[in-house]
Design an enzyme around this catalytic site. Structure first.
Site, PDB file in Angstrom:
ATOM      1  N   ASP A   1       3.359  -2.087  -4.479  1.00  0.00           N
ATOM      2  CA  ASP A   1       3.981  -0.828  -4.931  1.00  0.00           C
ATOM      3  C   ASP A   1       3.661  -0.586  -6.169  1.00  0.00           C
ATOM      4  OD1 ASP A   1       4.795   1.856  -4.699  1.00  0.00           O
ATOM      5  OD2 ASP A   1       6.786   0.909  -5.374  1.00  0.00           O
ATOM      6  N   SER A   2       3.522   0.620  -7.153  1.00  0.00           N
ATOM      7  CA  SER A   2       3.250   0.837  -8.360  1.00  0.00           C
ATOM      8  C   SER A   2       4.792   0.420  -9.899  1.00  0.00           C
ATOM      9  CB  SER A   2       3.470   2.657  -8.587  1.00  0.00           C
ATOM     10  OG  SER A   2       4.866   2.939  -8.263  1.00  0.00           O
TER      11      SER A   2
ATOM     12  N   CYS B   1       3.727   2.052  -0.677  1.00  0.00           N
ATOM     13  CA  CYS B   1       3.666   2.793  -1.874  1.00  0.00           C
ATOM     14  C   CYS B   1       2.790   4.408  -0.708  1.00  0.00           C
ATOM     15  CB  CYS B   1       2.418   2.292  -2.979  1.00  0.00           C
ATOM     16  SG  CYS B   1       2.943   3.781  -4.230  1.00  0.00           S
TER      17      CYS B   1
ATOM     18  N   GLU C   1      12.752   2.420 -11.723  1.00  0.00           N
ATOM     19  CA  GLU C   1      12.893   1.718 -11.848  1.00  0.00           C
ATOM     20  C   GLU C   1      13.836   1.391 -12.787  1.00  0.00           C
ATOM     21  OE1 GLU C   1       9.440  -0.094 -11.651  1.00  0.00           O
ATOM     22  OE2 GLU C   1       9.128   1.051 -10.195  1.00  0.00           O
TER      23      GLU C   1
ATOM     24  N   CYS D   1       8.479   8.354  -0.452  1.00  0.00           N
ATOM     25  CA  CYS D   1       8.260   7.867  -1.578  1.00  0.00           C
ATOM     26  C   CYS D   1       9.429   6.647  -1.150  1.00  0.00           C
ATOM     27  CB  CYS D   1       8.381   9.046  -2.847  1.00  0.00           C
ATOM     28  SG  CYS D   1       8.927   7.068  -4.711  1.00  0.00           S
TER      29      CYS D   1
ATOM     30  N   HIS E   1      10.423   4.808  -3.197  1.00  0.00           N
ATOM     31  CA  HIS E   1      11.386   4.029  -4.529  1.00  0.00           C
ATOM     32  C   HIS E   1      12.346   5.320  -3.524  1.00  0.00           C
ATOM     33  CE1 HIS E   1       8.672   3.138  -7.476  1.00  0.00           C
ATOM     34  NE2 HIS E   1       9.163   2.744  -7.643  1.00  0.00           N
TER      35      HIS E   1
HETATM   36  N1  DGL Z   1       6.663   3.827  -4.197  1.00  0.00           N
HETATM   37  C1  DGL Z   1       5.387   5.690  -4.579  1.00  0.00           C
HETATM   38  C2  DGL Z   1       5.408   5.932  -3.690  1.00  0.00           C
HETATM   39  O1  DGL Z   1       5.797   5.169  -2.269  1.00  0.00           O
HETATM   40  C3  DGL Z   1       4.977   5.912  -6.017  1.00  0.00           C
HETATM   41  C4  DGL Z   1       6.413   6.499  -6.657  1.00  0.00           C
HETATM   42  C5  DGL Z   1       5.266   6.343  -8.049  1.00  0.00           C
HETATM   43  O2  DGL Z   1       5.292   5.457  -8.704  1.00  0.00           O
HETATM   44  O3  DGL Z   1       5.195   7.943  -8.317  1.00  0.00           O
HETATM   45  O4  DGL Z   1       5.020   7.227  -3.388  1.00  0.00           O
END
Ligand code: DGL
Length: 267
Positions: free
Chosen positions: A12-13, A75, A153, A185, A187
């Site tokens: 993931d990011s 992600c 984060e 997302c 997160h």
């Molecule tokens: N967790 C990620 C997603 O599902 C990306 C979040 C990001 O880095 O902007 O889209």
């Protein structure tokens, strides 16, 4: 460096993909998992598809070098930008994820579904195709959420600033009559308790973590059945600061997590 043979590589990011890793651990308890947080490049949400495509390629190469023979793009933003390219370049199972439009459309009572996601996901051709395929007569209202990923984060899952962002992003969707909010997302599931507090008990929250884990389970059963007898382990990497990543990942993965920085060639 210890190379794991027959691991599931997940990236993931940043730390958001850990919300998916929890489901993977549950669905496939005796697997070797390797997780990479691309913390030096987070957030992906406002970056170009080319940039995200390059990072996704680099992280996938790293995971394969470490012994991964199946990849989960944990992600939504990276899936939208890079899944097609990765699948054409690497001949192993690659499972991606997308906002849960299909189940939300099936379940809405009000006929309005809200989607919280990154700008990158919402502006992607993949998301447009998803709406074309599944939205039908249902009204889909989308909301980009700059700043929310950064709060996760930092491990800020419940403070005033996070609440204020959630209030700002959910209010327009509720005002339009949405009775379901898609957490588009990876997160955002970590913010689900706070989102629930803000939107109240009558709004349904959906995400795709469990569905992705089941899809991976099916692929392992059919394409890598020898792997089902493995031994559970988990390794964690970051392209950012290992100590800082360890602090947040330990909070989100529950239990102390040792995190290593990616080798220079993958930063
Ligand atoms: N967790 C990620 C997603 O599902 C990306 C979040 C990001 O880095 O902007 O889209």
């Amino acid at each position: 460096m210890t190379i794991s043979s027959g691991a599931i590589g997940v990236f993931d990011s940043g730390v958001g993909g850990l919300s998916v890793l929890h489901h993977i651990r549950q669905a496939l308890p005796n697997q070797c998992l390797i997780y990479v947080a691309d913390s030096a490049h987070v957030p992906y949400g406002g970056k170009s598809p080319d940039y995200i495509g390059q990072r996704s390629h680099t992280l996938t190469r790293f995971l394969i070098e470490r012994g991964a023979d199946a990849i989960v793009i944990a992600c939504n933003t990276a899936t939208a930008a890079a899944a097609t390219g990765l699948r054409s370049q690497f001949g192993i199972p690659i499972v991606g994820m997308e906002p849960a439009v299909k189940p939300a459309v099936a379940a809405t009572q009000s006929g309005v579904v809200g989607v919280l996601a990154t700008i990158g996901t919402l502006e992607s051709a993949r998301f447009a195709a998803l709406l074309d395929k599944y939205a039908g007569e249902i009204e889909i209202v989308t909301q980009g959420c700059p700043g929310l990923v950064e709060q996760v984060e930092r491990g800020e899952l419940s403070g005033a600033r996070t609440r204020e962002l959630i209030e700002r992003y959910t209010a327009p969707l509720l005002a339009r009559g949405a009775d379901i909010l898609i957490l588009g997302c990876t997160h955002y599931p970590f913010l689900a308790p706070l989102i629930r507090e803000v939107v109240g008990a009558n709004i349904t929250l959906v995400d795709t973590g469990a569905a992705v884990a089941h899809q991976l389970q099916r692929r392992i059963h059919s394409e890598l059945p020898h792997r089902l007898q493995g031994e559970a382990s988990a390794q964690f990497f970051t392209s950012g600061d290992a100590e800082q990543a360890a602090r947040i990942m330990s909070l989100l993965w529950s239990g102390n997590v040792a995190v290593r920085q990616l080798p220079q060639a993958f930063l």
